[in-house]
Design a protein around this motif. Structure first.
Motif, PDB file in Angstrom:
ATOM      1  N   VAL A 117       0.841  -1.197   0.000  1.00  0.00           N
ATOM      2  CA  VAL A 117       0.000   0.000   0.000  1.00  0.00           C
ATOM      3  C   VAL A 117       0.875   1.245   0.000  1.00  0.00           C
ATOM      4  O   VAL A 117       2.048   1.206   0.356  1.00  0.00           O
ATOM      5  N   GLU A 118       0.264   2.360  -0.413  1.00  0.00           N
ATOM      6  CA  GLU A 118       0.828   3.689  -0.224  1.00  0.00           C
ATOM      7  C   GLU A 118      -0.279   4.578   0.319  1.00  0.00           C
ATOM      8  O   GLU A 118      -1.465   4.354   0.047  1.00  0.00           O
ATOM      9  N   TRP A 119       0.112   5.584   1.083  1.00  0.00           N
ATOM     10  CA  TRP A 119      -0.861   6.532   1.618  1.00  0.00           C
ATOM     11  C   TRP A 119      -1.143   7.620   0.592  1.00  0.00           C
ATOM     12  O   TRP A 119      -0.218   8.179  -0.001  1.00  0.00           O
ATOM     13  N   LEU A 120      -2.416   7.921   0.416  1.00  0.00           N
ATOM     14  CA  LEU A 120      -2.807   9.064  -0.399  1.00  0.00           C
ATOM     15  C   LEU A 120      -3.031  10.283   0.492  1.00  0.00           C
ATOM     16  O   LEU A 120      -2.558  11.384   0.213  1.00  0.00           O
ATOM     17  N   ASP A 121      -3.757  10.082   1.585  1.00  0.00           N
ATOM     18  CA  ASP A 121      -3.978  11.110   2.595  1.00  0.00           C
ATOM     19  C   ASP A 121      -4.229  10.382   3.916  1.00  0.00           C
ATOM     20  O   ASP A 121      -4.237   9.139   3.946  1.00  0.00           O
ATOM     21  N   PRO A 122      -4.427  11.083   5.027  1.00  0.00           N
ATOM     22  CA  PRO A 122      -4.551  10.398   6.314  1.00  0.00           C
ATOM     23  C   PRO A 122      -5.680   9.385   6.406  1.00  0.00           C
ATOM     24  O   PRO A 122      -5.655   8.524   7.298  1.00  0.00           O
ATOM     25  N   ASP A 123      -6.646   9.447   5.508  1.00  0.00           N
ATOM     26  CA  ASP A 123      -7.782   8.529   5.576  1.00  0.00           C
ATOM     27  C   ASP A 123      -7.947   7.669   4.331  1.00  0.00           C
ATOM     28  O   ASP A 123      -8.987   7.023   4.161  1.00  0.00           O
ATOM     29  N   THR A 124      -6.920   7.649   3.473  1.00  0.00           N
ATOM     30  CA  THR A 124      -7.046   6.914   2.211  1.00  0.00           C
ATOM     31  C   THR A 124      -5.750   6.191   1.878  1.00  0.00           C
ATOM     32  O   THR A 124      -4.667   6.794   1.892  1.00  0.00           O
ATOM     33  N   LEU A 125      -5.886   4.917   1.557  1.00  0.00           N
ATOM     34  CA  LEU A 125      -4.752   4.117   1.104  1.00  0.00           C
ATOM     35  C   LEU A 125      -4.929   3.759  -0.363  1.00  0.00           C
ATOM     36  O   LEU A 125      -6.054   3.560  -0.842  1.00  0.00           O
ATOM     37  N   VAL A 126      -3.807   3.662  -1.071  1.00  0.00           N
ATOM     38  CA  VAL A 126      -3.789   3.135  -2.427  1.00  0.00           C
ATOM     39  C   VAL A 126      -3.314   1.688  -2.312  1.00  0.00           C
ATOM     40  O   VAL A 126      -2.166   1.426  -1.956  1.00  0.00           O
TER      41      VAL A 126
ATOM     42  N   ALA B 126       0.097  -5.215 -11.026  1.00  0.00           N
ATOM     43  CA  ALA B 126      -0.182  -3.778 -11.087  1.00  0.00           C
ATOM     44  C   ALA B 126       0.320  -3.121  -9.812  1.00  0.00           C
ATOM     45  O   ALA B 126       0.308  -3.725  -8.736  1.00  0.00           O
ATOM     46  N   ARG B 127       0.740  -1.871  -9.932  1.00  0.00           N
ATOM     47  CA  ARG B 127       1.143  -1.116  -8.749  1.00  0.00           C
ATOM     48  C   ARG B 127       0.919   0.365  -9.001  1.00  0.00           C
ATOM     49  O   ARG B 127       0.701   0.794 -10.136  1.00  0.00           O
ATOM     50  N   CYS B 128       0.996   1.133  -7.927  1.00  0.00           N
ATOM     51  CA  CYS B 128       0.818   2.574  -8.028  1.00  0.00           C
ATOM     52  C   CYS B 128       1.771   3.256  -7.067  1.00  0.00           C
ATOM     53  O   CYS B 128       1.902   2.842  -5.912  1.00  0.00           O
ATOM     54  N   ASN B 129       2.444   4.311  -7.533  1.00  0.00           N
ATOM     55  CA  ASN B 129       3.306   5.134  -6.698  1.00  0.00           C
ATOM     56  C   ASN B 129       2.712   6.537  -6.636  1.00  0.00           C
ATOM     57  O   ASN B 129       2.324   7.103  -7.664  1.00  0.00           O
ATOM     58  N   VAL B 130       2.648   7.085  -5.443  1.00  0.00           N
ATOM     59  CA  VAL B 130       2.099   8.423  -5.246  1.00  0.00           C
ATOM     60  C   VAL B 130       3.246   9.411  -5.107  1.00  0.00           C
ATOM     61  O   VAL B 130       4.105   9.265  -4.232  1.00  0.00           O
ATOM     62  N   ASP B 131       3.277  10.402  -5.974  1.00  0.00           N
ATOM     63  CA  ASP B 131       4.325  11.423  -5.966  1.00  0.00           C
ATOM     64  C   ASP B 131       3.830  12.630  -5.170  1.00  0.00           C
ATOM     65  O   ASP B 131       2.966  13.383  -5.628  1.00  0.00           O
ATOM     66  N   HIS B 132       4.380  12.788  -3.959  1.00  0.00           N
ATOM     67  CA  HIS B 132       3.993  13.903  -3.104  1.00  0.00           C
ATOM     68  C   HIS B 132       4.928  15.108  -3.273  1.00  0.00           C
ATOM     69  O   HIS B 132       4.824  16.068  -2.506  1.00  0.00           O
ATOM     70  N   THR B 133       5.840  15.057  -4.261  1.00  0.00           N
ATOM     71  CA  THR B 133       6.775  16.169  -4.440  1.00  0.00           C
ATOM     72  C   THR B 133       6.130  17.348  -5.151  1.00  0.00           C
ATOM     73  O   THR B 133       6.724  18.426  -5.207  1.00  0.00           O
ATOM     74  N   ILE B 134       4.950  17.147  -5.722  1.00  0.00           N
ATOM     75  CA  ILE B 134       4.283  18.216  -6.459  1.00  0.00           C
ATOM     76  C   ILE B 134       2.864  18.392  -5.932  1.00  0.00           C
ATOM     77  O   ILE B 134       2.303  17.500  -5.296  1.00  0.00           O
ATOM     78  N   VAL B 135       2.288  19.566  -6.183  1.00  0.00           N
ATOM     79  CA  VAL B 135       0.912  19.874  -5.801  1.00  0.00           C
ATOM     80  C   VAL B 135       0.149  20.282  -7.056  1.00  0.00           C
ATOM     81  O   VAL B 135       0.588  21.189  -7.770  1.00  0.00           O
ATOM     82  N   PRO B 136      -0.988  19.630  -7.352  1.00  0.00           N
ATOM     83  CA  PRO B 136      -1.540  18.496  -6.605  1.00  0.00           C
ATOM     84  C   PRO B 136      -0.699  17.240  -6.815  1.00  0.00           C
ATOM     85  O   PRO B 136       0.002  17.109  -7.822  1.00  0.00           O
ATOM     86  N   ARG B 137      -0.786  16.332  -5.853  1.00  0.00           N
ATOM     87  CA  ARG B 137       0.004  15.100  -5.938  1.00  0.00           C
ATOM     88  C   ARG B 137      -0.377  14.324  -7.203  1.00  0.00           C
ATOM     89  O   ARG B 137      -1.508  14.394  -7.685  1.00  0.00           O
ATOM     90  N   ARG B 138       0.573  13.586  -7.697  1.00  0.00           N
ATOM     91  CA  ARG B 138       0.369  12.837  -8.941  1.00  0.00           C
ATOM     92  C   ARG B 138       0.501  11.347  -8.638  1.00  0.00           C
ATOM     93  O   ARG B 138       1.391  10.936  -7.888  1.00  0.00           O
ATOM     94  N   MET B 139      -0.356  10.539  -9.223  1.00  0.00           N
ATOM     95  CA  MET B 139      -0.322   9.094  -9.029  1.00  0.00           C
ATOM     96  C   MET B 139       0.187   8.428 -10.305  1.00  0.00           C
ATOM     97  O   MET B 139      -0.317   8.704 -11.405  1.00  0.00           O
ATOM     98  N   TRP B 140       1.167   7.549 -10.143  1.00  0.00           N
ATOM     99  CA  TRP B 140       1.759   6.839 -11.276  1.00  0.00           C
ATOM    100  C   TRP B 140       1.341   5.373 -11.224  1.00  0.00           C
ATOM    101  O   TRP B 140       1.624   4.673 -10.258  1.00  0.00           O
ATOM    102  N   PHE B 141       0.677   4.929 -12.290  1.00  0.00           N
ATOM    103  CA  PHE B 141       0.165   3.563 -12.371  1.00  0.00           C
ATOM    104  C   PHE B 141       1.046   2.753 -13.320  1.00  0.00           C
ATOM    105  O   PHE B 141       1.397   3.222 -14.407  1.00  0.00           O
TER     106      PHE B 141
END
Length: 698
Positions: free
Chosen positions: A182-191, A235-250
């Protein structure tokens, strides 16, 4: 929702082969079958009766004490203001997950805050827990998802943990045992990328979907926002928190070496990166770094395989293809990998097996390069970011350096600049006086120069007890590490060690890997045999004094030495092995390796696969050297049936073959330091006895 791979290639060619029905040992593929377990119990008893005893216990305890030393280096990664570490020793065999600060870590004996005692957790819950991974939200590390493995298997249970309260979160995120992460998207959401759930696994056993898992929602009800074909790897997903809005890579992993990539947001994949599937990309902020696996032409320019290119993502999406070249290969210079750190790209290179690291920095005038100085000519250097997540990185790097006779040093490079400062030294665990490390080349069957690293006494004796090891697959490079087990129990007692750099590995890049995969896998095995012959030619030893060891893909290597080159070895130790190349795609993660070996259900592929399927090549009446085949029951990556069936067949043919299978350990040698040491020492005792060398008596 994007359904990736809807138009994938079908398996075409000659008619498929039917499943083999003449294998008398298929019952040994029943991992927990009563008959199979009786076989395992009987075989373990036979093996331990011969190779257990006072000498075994002495060596196992000596090696365990080395692995449990309090002055071993605690390797760390940073999240927020803390350095995190998983520590194992005699008092904590399954481990302590703990943290400290960088300032405290610099001291000789840092103070640690223990977050989870894995041993205590296992006892309290009646489970065989190991901690295999952790995931927290960048910028807010109060909540962490712990990946807990039973007995070392790849499949994990996910549970939410509060690092401040040092307790699992009541009614927090929990997922039953499955392969995934898993990866965290926000405090209440997991990818969630997991094989858990009906229809959620690929044929390889990995995640087929990426799901958005909201707090309070059962995982089975989490909507899939990305889905791939079932016959792809995962399949996997990486969440890029270095930019706003965050970008999700599938990512759709098509096979072991090809992938397709999209980016998007929590609604799913929105934009595909239109590049050939052989190009691996590493995005960071507004940059795309990419490594080619095959030659590729763009905007009138042709780039060779293994070239590293970089371009602005905005420019690329606008249709521009003017790339900056950051690395170009040569025949004996291979890229090992690359990563981003605070807007800079760090390249890992082997140049004639010498480690080289280049830091590439963008500027208004193009890209500037700087090379890390002071690296060894023969040895191993690893470099990685201190910070776990790129969005928190300030450019600090950790550097680990070692060679076969010099234990590791852990160093810090702050802000990507300046000379490394030493943080920790690993202890010397064996006497290295009088030994030398040298690099040589053998000429393989087709004239290729195959390098190897030899460690041992300076003077050749002509009958040295030699321990050879190799791998030769998946583009993985074999490097000359400081090995406490071989150092203490082989070198210190007068032996010699050899590490082979076979085709199929990545030492010289993709061309070296491709030369030793698919039909070329036999060449990888020829390389290993050529090195054994070269040791004899150079006057180092004689065939009956050569002991060889290999595991996993290296299990194919060792069993091919048994069936194809038996006259060149005195004894063989084959661990957690892949062996039966006719049925490997039917067993656990086997389908994910078709791109490395081939598809045995295709007649053309089977024509080459059967040439190195030792399970089928083994015949009666040959002069095979003694072999010990060892696996673990909790290996859910390479099926233990490979090892079981090979041992049973060899024994039925009258050969000296031993088998060992502990109940746990996963795709490794044990759950803790004592189990790992026992597994290794059992192999050493077997090898030494069969080449006529016990307790240091050559």
């Amino acid at each position: 929702m994007v359904k990736a791979g809807a138009t994938t290639k079908s398996r075409v060619g000659k008619p498929a082969l039917s499943a083999p029905d003449d294998d008398p040992y298929l019952w040994l593929e029943q991992i927990e079958g009563a008959r199979a377990l009786k076989f395992v119990e009987r075989q373990n008893g036979r093996t331990l009766q011969v190779f257990d005893g006072a000498a075994f216990e002495r060596d196992r305890d000596a090696l365990t004490s080395i692995y449990d030393r309090p002055d071993n280096i605690p390797y760390v990664s940073r999240r927020g203001g803390y350095l995190y570490n998983l520590w194992k020793d005699a008092n904590n065999p399954r481990g302590l997950w703990r943290r400290t600060t960088l300032e405290e870590f610099r001291t000789p004996k840092p103070s640690w805050e223990v977050l989870v005692d894995i041993d205590q957790l296992g006892v309290s819950e009646g489970e065989d827990w190991l901690l295999s991974a952790t995931a927290s939200l960048p910028g807010d590390h109060g909540r962490t998802i712990l990946s807990l493995s039973r007995g070392g298997s790849d499949a994990v249970t996910l549970r939410e943990f509060d690092t401040d309260a040092k307790a699992f979160v009541r009614d927090g995120f929990v997922l039953p045992e499955a392969k995934g992460a898993v990866e965290w998207l926000d405090p209440d959401t997991l990818v969630l990328s997991s094989s858990h759930g009906q229809g959620m696994a690929t044929t390889s056993g990995y995640a087929r979907t990426v799901r958005l898992w909201r707090r309070g929602t059962p995982a089975d009800q989490a909507p899939a926002i990305f889905e791939i074909a079932a016959d792809h790897v995962g399949a996997r997903c990486n969440v890029d928190h270095t930019i706003v809005p965050r970008r999700m890579w599938f990512v759709d992993q098509l096979d072991a070496f090809n992938l397709a990539t999209w980016f998007g947001d929590e609604s799913g994949a929105t934009t595909k990166i239109n590049l050939p599937s052989h190009i691996w990309i590493q995005p960071h902020r507004d940059w795309l770094a990419m490594k080619l696996r095959e030659s590729w032409s763009a905007a009138g320019q042709t780039y060779a395989a293994d070239t590293v290119l970089v371009i602005s993502l905005v420019a690329f999406l606008a249709g521009h293809h003017q790339f900056e070249v950051l690395f170009e290969p040569s025949p004996r210079r291979g890229l090992q990998g690359f990563f981003w750190s605070a807007g800079k790209l760090v390249l890992s290179i082997l140049d004639e097996l010498r480690p080289v690291f280049e830091i590439c920095t963008p500027s208004d005038n193009g890209w500037c390069r700087a090379q890390l100085p002071g690296l060894p000519d023969i040895g191993v250097v690893d470099v990685w970011p201190v910070d776990r997540d790129p969005s928190e990185s300030n450019g600090d790097l950790l550097v680990k350096s070692q060679d076969p006779l010099t234990p590791a040093s852990l160093m810090l490079i702050e802000n990507d600049v300046g000379s490394p400062t030493i943080l920790k030294h690993a202890p010397k665990t064996f006497t290295a006086d009088g030994f030398v490390v040298t690099q040589h080349e053998a000429i393989s069957i087709d004239g290729e120069r195959t390098p190897y690293v030899q460690t041992g006494p300076a003077d050749e004796t002509g009958d040295a007890p030699v321990h050879m090891s190799g791998y030769g697959g998946f583009g993985i490079s074999v490097r000359p590490y400081y090995d406490s087990a071989l150092g203490k129990l082989w070198l210190e007692r007068g032996g010699t060690t050899v590490q082979a750099n076979l085709r199929g590995g990545g030492e010289f890049g993709t061309r070296w890997h491709d030369a030793g995969r698919l039909a070329g896998k036999k060449l990888s095995h020829d390389d290993f045999a050529a090195i054994a012959a070269d040791l004899v030619r150079r006057g180092v030893t004689e065939p009956k004094r050569i002991a060889a060891q290999g595991g996993s893909n290296g299990g194919i290597l060792i069993t091919n030495m048994l069936t194809r080159y038996p006259e060149r070895f005195g004894a063989l130790f084959c661990t957690i092995p892949l062996i039966d190349m006719r049925r490997y795609t039917k067993l656990l993660a086997g389908p994910s390796w078709i791109a490395e070996f081939g598809d045995p259900d295709k007649r053309d592929d089977w024509e080459w696969l059967k040439t190195y399927s030792a399970y089928h090549a083994a015949t009666r009446g040959q002069k095979y050297p003694p072999i010990l085949i060892a696996t673990t029951r909790r290996d859910d990556r390479v099926h233990p049936g490979h090892a079981r069936k090979m041992a049973a067949k060899l024994q039925a043919m009258g050969y000296e073959a031993y088998f060992y299978e502990p109940a746990a350990g996963g795709h490794a040698y044990g759950r803790d330091n004592k189990e790992r040491a026992g597994f290794e020492v059992l192999g050493f005792r077997f090898l030494k006895s069969k080449i006529g060398w016990l307790d240091g008596e050559a």
